[in-house]
Motif scaffolding. Structure first.
Motif, PDB file in Angstrom:
ATOM      1  N   LEU A   1       8.871  13.415   0.907  1.00 65.11           N
ATOM      2  CA  LEU A   1      10.042  13.143   0.081  1.00 65.11           C
ATOM      3  C   LEU A   1      10.243  14.243  -0.967  1.00 65.11           C
ATOM      4  O   LEU A   1      11.362  14.611  -1.312  1.00 65.11           O
ATOM      5  CB  LEU A   1       9.837  11.788  -0.604  1.00 65.11           C
ATOM      6  CG  LEU A   1      11.014  11.054  -1.215  1.00 65.11           C
ATOM      7  CD1 LEU A   1      12.161  10.923  -0.227  1.00 65.11           C
ATOM      8  CD2 LEU A   1      10.567   9.660  -1.667  1.00 65.11           C
ATOM      9  N   LYS A   2       9.125  14.777  -1.462  1.00 62.33           N
ATOM     10  CA  LYS A   2       9.188  15.815  -2.499  1.00 62.33           C
ATOM     11  C   LYS A   2       9.211  17.221  -1.896  1.00 62.33           C
ATOM     12  O   LYS A   2       9.177  18.206  -2.643  1.00 62.33           O
ATOM     13  CB  LYS A   2       7.965  15.693  -3.430  1.00 62.33           C
ATOM     14  CG  LYS A   2       7.961  14.418  -4.266  1.00 62.33           C
ATOM     15  CD  LYS A   2       6.864  14.431  -5.334  1.00 62.33           C
ATOM     16  CE  LYS A   2       5.480  14.338  -4.749  1.00 62.33           C
ATOM     17  NZ  LYS A   2       4.411  14.299  -5.763  1.00 62.33           N
TER      18      LYS A   2
ATOM     19  N   ALA B   1      -0.765   6.591   3.628  1.00 69.21           N
ATOM     20  CA  ALA B   1       0.527   6.766   4.307  1.00 69.21           C
ATOM     21  C   ALA B   1       1.649   6.888   3.274  1.00 69.21           C
ATOM     22  O   ALA B   1       2.563   7.708   3.428  1.00 69.21           O
ATOM     23  CB  ALA B   1       0.786   5.604   5.261  1.00 69.21           C
ATOM     24  N   GLY B   2       1.556   6.084   2.214  1.00 69.78           N
ATOM     25  CA  GLY B   2       2.556   6.176   1.140  1.00 69.78           C
ATOM     26  C   GLY B   2       2.516   7.541   0.459  1.00 69.78           C
ATOM     27  O   GLY B   2       3.552   8.120   0.129  1.00 69.78           O
ATOM     28  N   MET B   3       1.297   8.080   0.271  1.00 66.06           N
ATOM     29  CA  MET B   3       1.163   9.422  -0.324  1.00 66.06           C
ATOM     30  C   MET B   3       1.770  10.476   0.595  1.00 66.06           C
ATOM     31  O   MET B   3       2.405  11.424   0.131  1.00 66.06           O
ATOM     32  CB  MET B   3      -0.316   9.755  -0.538  1.00 66.06           C
ATOM     33  CG  MET B   3      -0.995   8.988  -1.635  1.00 66.06           C
ATOM     34  SD  MET B   3      -2.756   9.441  -1.603  1.00 66.06           S
ATOM     35  CE  MET B   3      -3.297   8.706  -3.146  1.00 66.06           C
TER      36      MET B   3
ATOM     37  N   SER C   1       2.673   9.313  -6.056  1.00 68.14           N
ATOM     38  CA  SER C   1       3.388  10.577  -5.849  1.00 68.14           C
ATOM     39  C   SER C   1       4.506  10.752  -6.876  1.00 68.14           C
ATOM     40  O   SER C   1       5.378  11.603  -6.703  1.00 68.14           O
ATOM     41  CB  SER C   1       3.979  10.611  -4.434  1.00 68.14           C
ATOM     42  OG  SER C   1       3.040  10.199  -3.473  1.00 68.14           O
TER      43      SER C   1
ATOM     44  N   TYR D   1       6.785   7.150  10.973  1.00 66.27           N
ATOM     45  CA  TYR D   1       7.324   8.120  10.009  1.00 66.27           C
ATOM     46  C   TYR D   1       6.844   9.554  10.287  1.00 66.27           C
ATOM     47  O   TYR D   1       7.028  10.435   9.449  1.00 66.27           O
ATOM     48  CB  TYR D   1       7.017   7.683   8.574  1.00 66.27           C
ATOM     49  CG  TYR D   1       7.977   6.601   8.100  1.00 66.27           C
ATOM     50  CD1 TYR D   1       9.296   6.921   7.791  1.00 66.27           C
ATOM     51  CD2 TYR D   1       7.588   5.272   8.005  1.00 66.27           C
ATOM     52  CE1 TYR D   1      10.198   5.943   7.396  1.00 66.27           C
ATOM     53  CE2 TYR D   1       8.483   4.289   7.612  1.00 66.27           C
ATOM     54  CZ  TYR D   1       9.781   4.635   7.301  1.00 66.27           C
ATOM     55  OH  TYR D   1      10.680   3.667   6.909  1.00 66.27           O
TER      56      TYR D   1
ATOM     57  N   GLY E   1       0.823  -1.215   0.000  1.00 64.00           N
ATOM     58  CA  GLY E   1       0.000   0.000   0.000  1.00 64.00           C
ATOM     59  C   GLY E   1       0.856   1.264   0.000  1.00 64.00           C
ATOM     60  O   GLY E   1       0.592   2.205  -0.750  1.00 64.00           O
ATOM     61  N   VAL E   2       1.892   1.274   0.831  1.00 64.49           N
ATOM     62  CA  VAL E   2       2.785   2.434   0.894  1.00 64.49           C
ATOM     63  C   VAL E   2       3.477   2.620  -0.463  1.00 64.49           C
ATOM     64  O   VAL E   2       3.607   3.745  -0.961  1.00 64.49           O
ATOM     65  CB  VAL E   2       3.808   2.278   2.043  1.00 64.49           C
ATOM     66  CG1 VAL E   2       4.957   3.252   1.905  1.00 64.49           C
ATOM     67  CG2 VAL E   2       3.105   2.472   3.394  1.00 64.49           C
TER      68      VAL E   2
ATOM     69  N   LEU F   1       4.165  10.028   2.791  1.00 62.32           N
ATOM     70  CA  LEU F   1       5.627   9.880   2.695  1.00 62.32           C
ATOM     71  C   LEU F   1       6.131  10.522   1.411  1.00 62.32           C
ATOM     72  O   LEU F   1       7.167  11.202   1.400  1.00 62.32           O
ATOM     73  CB  LEU F   1       6.009   8.397   2.660  1.00 62.32           C
ATOM     74  CG  LEU F   1       6.228   7.645   3.960  1.00 62.32           C
ATOM     75  CD1 LEU F   1       6.554   6.190   3.648  1.00 62.32           C
ATOM     76  CD2 LEU F   1       7.348   8.265   4.786  1.00 62.32           C
ATOM     77  N   GLY F   2       5.378  10.303   0.330  1.00 58.77           N
ATOM     78  CA  GLY F   2       5.753  10.859  -0.973  1.00 58.77           C
ATOM     79  C   GLY F   2       5.803  12.381  -0.927  1.00 58.77           C
ATOM     80  O   GLY F   2       6.718  13.009  -1.455  1.00 58.77           O
ATOM     81  N   ALA F   3       4.815  12.991  -0.252  1.00 58.84           N
ATOM     82  CA  ALA F   3       4.774  14.455  -0.137  1.00 58.84           C
ATOM     83  C   ALA F   3       6.005  14.954   0.611  1.00 58.84           C
ATOM     84  O   ALA F   3       6.662  15.911   0.207  1.00 58.84           O
ATOM     85  CB  ALA F   3       3.501  14.887   0.583  1.00 58.84           C
TER      86      ALA F   3
ATOM     87  N   GLY G   1       1.093   4.308  -2.742  1.00 56.04           N
ATOM     88  CA  GLY G   1       1.004   5.737  -2.431  1.00 56.04           C
ATOM     89  C   GLY G   1       2.209   6.507  -2.945  1.00 56.04           C
ATOM     90  O   GLY G   1       2.081   7.630  -3.436  1.00 56.04           O
ATOM     91  N   LEU G   2       3.379   5.899  -2.853  1.00 61.07           N
ATOM     92  CA  LEU G   2       4.594   6.540  -3.376  1.00 61.07           C
ATOM     93  C   LEU G   2       4.556   6.597  -4.905  1.00 61.07           C
ATOM     94  O   LEU G   2       4.962   7.593  -5.509  1.00 61.07           O
ATOM     95  CB  LEU G   2       5.842   5.781  -2.891  1.00 61.07           C
ATOM     96  CG  LEU G   2       6.195   5.998  -1.412  1.00 61.07           C
ATOM     97  CD1 LEU G   2       7.150   4.911  -0.913  1.00 61.07           C
ATOM     98  CD2 LEU G   2       6.815   7.384  -1.199  1.00 61.07           C
TER      99      LEU G   2
ATOM    100  N   VAL H   1      -2.082   3.145   1.590  1.00 57.51           N
ATOM    101  CA  VAL H   1      -1.845   3.952   0.386  1.00 57.51           C
ATOM    102  C   VAL H   1      -1.732   5.424   0.779  1.00 57.51           C
ATOM    103  O   VAL H   1      -0.839   6.148   0.309  1.00 57.51           O
ATOM    104  CB  VAL H   1      -2.982   3.743  -0.637  1.00 57.51           C
ATOM    105  CG1 VAL H   1      -2.765   4.611  -1.867  1.00 57.51           C
ATOM    106  CG2 VAL H   1      -3.082   2.265  -1.038  1.00 57.51           C
TER     107      VAL H   1
ATOM    108  N   TYR I   1       1.349  19.606   0.549  1.00 60.21           N
ATOM    109  CA  TYR I   1      -0.049  19.144   0.456  1.00 60.21           C
ATOM    110  C   TYR I   1      -0.357  18.103   1.535  1.00 60.21           C
ATOM    111  O   TYR I   1       0.528  17.463   2.084  1.00 60.21           O
ATOM    112  CB  TYR I   1      -0.396  18.650  -0.948  1.00 60.21           C
ATOM    113  CG  TYR I   1       0.387  17.486  -1.498  1.00 60.21           C
ATOM    114  CD1 TYR I   1       0.124  16.180  -1.093  1.00 60.21           C
ATOM    115  CD2 TYR I   1       1.360  17.673  -2.484  1.00 60.21           C
ATOM    116  CE1 TYR I   1       0.810  15.106  -1.637  1.00 60.21           C
ATOM    117  CE2 TYR I   1       2.048  16.606  -3.028  1.00 60.21           C
ATOM    118  CZ  TYR I   1       1.774  15.319  -2.602  1.00 60.21           C
ATOM    119  OH  TYR I   1       2.443  14.262  -3.144  1.00 60.21           O
TER     120      TYR I   1
END
Lengths: 313, 271
Positions: free
Chosen positions: B133-134, B125-127, A68, B164, A60-61, B129-131, A64-65, B123, B138
């Motif tokens: 990271l970038k 949580a992944g978003m 992104s 995290y 899932g993570v 983390l992605g934010a 999400g990445l 998902v 948001y």
């Protein structure tokens, strides 16, 4: 054969680090098995995540990445990736075609002593049941390196099967290029076509040598991509060779043997097919060599099984 | 903020939900009706979005992990202009952009495909983390159901969110206290959820999930440094339709023509 030895896992890790320098969007997500990424975690700590022993959340993570704009790599023992987390793979990644690279390790007999929980003999069947994911099973470490480069150039979900830490001999495929969806002819002969993948390629080549000494000539194809299958190559080769044998370190249901059988049944039923692999059994603890013998997939067993197939049919 | 205007929108969304599910002859009215104020608050007052550019990189994102509540989300997205309102009555029809559960490939404004309970928070949580990271500011909002909290993966994802320090993530619990087989407390109790979530390490807020002002204030308040926010929104399943409110049976039941009519009248007229 080349005497050099190397594991598919270490080769993957080396290629991953190399690709990590070239593409800063590559990130890794681990489920307490980050060592499979080799030096990547040390070189790129800010791009390395670990969710603990939680494969479903790892997927899932990663989704999400990917949403992104990142290119996540996930890895685990193949069973925990493809069975424990198959629904996350299906819903979070496959349906949306997210650019996530799924790396299943210790496949086939390579987890040897760990027994049936860890021996991944149905992983390709699980992934093949889900649309949209390319499936790759490299024959040796050199191919694993090239395949790793290739999967990062490919846009979309990929499942790649690796084996364990054990160093394995390098095959003649090392000299050839790798392309997703293309099989490679490693030996040519007109009596039988042996189509193998992953760890089964080495013994298939050895078996072809045994057959050769008995006057039977085999074409051996390394079918490193199980999906998309190299249908063109199969059509071409089966126009002249009518005895086909598939060999895989996987259950004969749902993997390479099934893929080839399904294709030939619909497109060239004018052939005899024998699928060699694990038949309706779970794995069991033992060394790789013991297990190959137990399942009749060592080179001697393969040689005699193919010989009988040619004589009986 | 014009409270009256937002309340009117909520009433319209509720009428849409009943009409859509009635026309589709399938869907989940109870858990859609409990979500309305949460979604209207987010999409009208809280989230930074551009409906004309659903893929805008800097937008705030929403993951409806309890995907069966999507009729409410579809209505809000349509009224915010992500797609034409006349698409709403195509819910669950063959070829419709509005699937039985959210599909990001088909519906403009859907940020993640969901529908299998327990998966959306990972998902989200992944978003988040992605934010980070970038280096983007948001925010990610993830709505989960209370029955859904029984899924083990939710707890995996909560651990990861805290580990995290995802303070750009807000988890919203639509706490309507009912699930298919009965009350949460009878099926599998969530225990003292507020205390549990505090002990887990979240910045926990409890709010009336139908009080628009309170919801907006809660969502807009910055979270404590380094902690993801966990908003327990106390809601009523089937809210707004007297014969559906707090009724287990209306989880996934379709109202018949008579019931649709009755519900629409209660909700202030037909659309």
């Amino acid at each position: 054969m080349n005497e050099q030895k190397k594991s598919t896992r270490s080769s993957f890790a080396e290629a991953l680090v190399e690709m990590g320098y070239k593409n800063k969007n590559i990130v890794t997500v681990a489920a307490d098995s980050a060592s499979r990424y080799g030096d990547f975690v040390k070189k790129f700590p800010e791009r390395s995540f670990n969710v603990g022993i939680a494969e479903q959340t790892m997927i899932g993570v990663a989704a999400g990445l990917a949403l992104s704009g990142k290119i996540p790599v996930v890895t685990s023992y193949a069973n925990f990736l493809t069975f424990r987390a198959i629904e996350q793979v299906r819903v979070d990644i496959a349906t949306s075609g997210l650019n996530v690279k799924l790396i299943g390790t210790d496949t086939g007999f390579s987890s040897a002593w760990l027994g049936f929980t860890h021996l991944a003999l149905e992983d390709m069947a699980a992934v093949r049941a889900v649309p949209n994911i390319a499936i790759i099973d490299p024959a040796d470490a050199a191919e694993a390196y090239k395949a790793t480069e290739a999967i990062f150039k490919y846009e979309g979900p990929v499942y790649m099967r690796l084996r364990g830490r054990k160093e394995e001999p390098l095959l003649p495929v090392a000299e050839k290029s790798f392309e997703i969806g293309k099989g490679q002819i490693l030996a040519e002969g007109g009596d039988v076509l042996i189509v193998a993948c992953g760890g089964a390629v080495y013994d298939s080549l050895k078996a072809a040598e045994i057959l050769q000494s008995k006057g039977m000539h085999a074409t051996v194809v390394n079918m490193a991509t199980i999906r998309p299958l190299d249908e063109e190559l199969l059509m071409k080769l089966t126009s002249s060779i009518k005895h086909i044998v598939t060999v895989e370190h996987h259950n004969i249901t749902g993997g390479l043997g099934s893929a080839v059988a399904e294709f030939l049944a619909e497109n060239n039923p004018d052939v005899r097919l024998m699928r060699l692999g694990v038949k309706n059994r779970f794995g069991t603890a033992g060394s790789e060599d013991m297990l190959k013998k137990e399942f009749g997939l060592d080179s001697e067993s393969l040689g005699s099984r193919v010989e009988r197939f040619l004589k009986d049919y | 903020m014009n409270l009256k205007h937002l309340q009117d929108i909520c009433a319209t969304v509720r009428r849409d939900i009943i009409t859509m599910i009635g026309k589709a002859n399938s869907g989940h009215p109870g858990g859609s009706l409990s979500l309305v104020e949460i979604l209207v608050s987010l999409y009208y007052e809280v989230m930074n979005i551009k409906p004309e550019d659903p893929q805008w990189e800097d937008r705030d994102r929403l993951v409806l992990s309890k995907g069966h509540g999507c009729p409410a989300l579809y209505s809000v997205l349509a009224h915010r202009g992500y797609f034409e309102k006349d698409k709403l009555i195509t819910l669950r029809k063959l070829g419709s952009i509005l699937q039985g559960h959210p599909d990001m490939k088909k519906t403009p404004g859907i940020d993640a495909s969901t529908g299998s309970l327990g998966q959306g928070l990972s998902v989200a949580a992944g978003m988040a983390l992605g934010a980070k990271l970038k280096n983007k500011n948001y925010k990610i909002f993830c709505i989960i159901g209370d029955g859904e909290m029984q899924e083990g993966q939710i707890w995996e994802a909560m651990m990861a969110s805290i580990h995290y320090k995802l303070d750009n993530l807000t988890i919203i619990l639509d706490h309507n206290r009912l699930q298919i087989d009965g009350p949460n407390d009878a099926v599998m109790s969530l225990g003292h959820i507020t205390e549990r979530m505090k002990a887990f390490g979240f910045d926990v807020c409890e709010v009336d999930g139908h009080d628009i002002e309170a919801l907006i204030n809660t969502f807009c308040r910055p979270s404590s440094q380094g902690k993801p926010k966990f908003v327990i929104a106390n809601t009523v399943k089937g809210k707004g339709v007297s014969f559906m409110e707090n009724q287990v049976g209306w989880h996934g039941k379709t109202p018949n023509a008579e019931e649709v009519k009755k519900a629409l009248i209660e909700l202030g007229g037909e659309i």
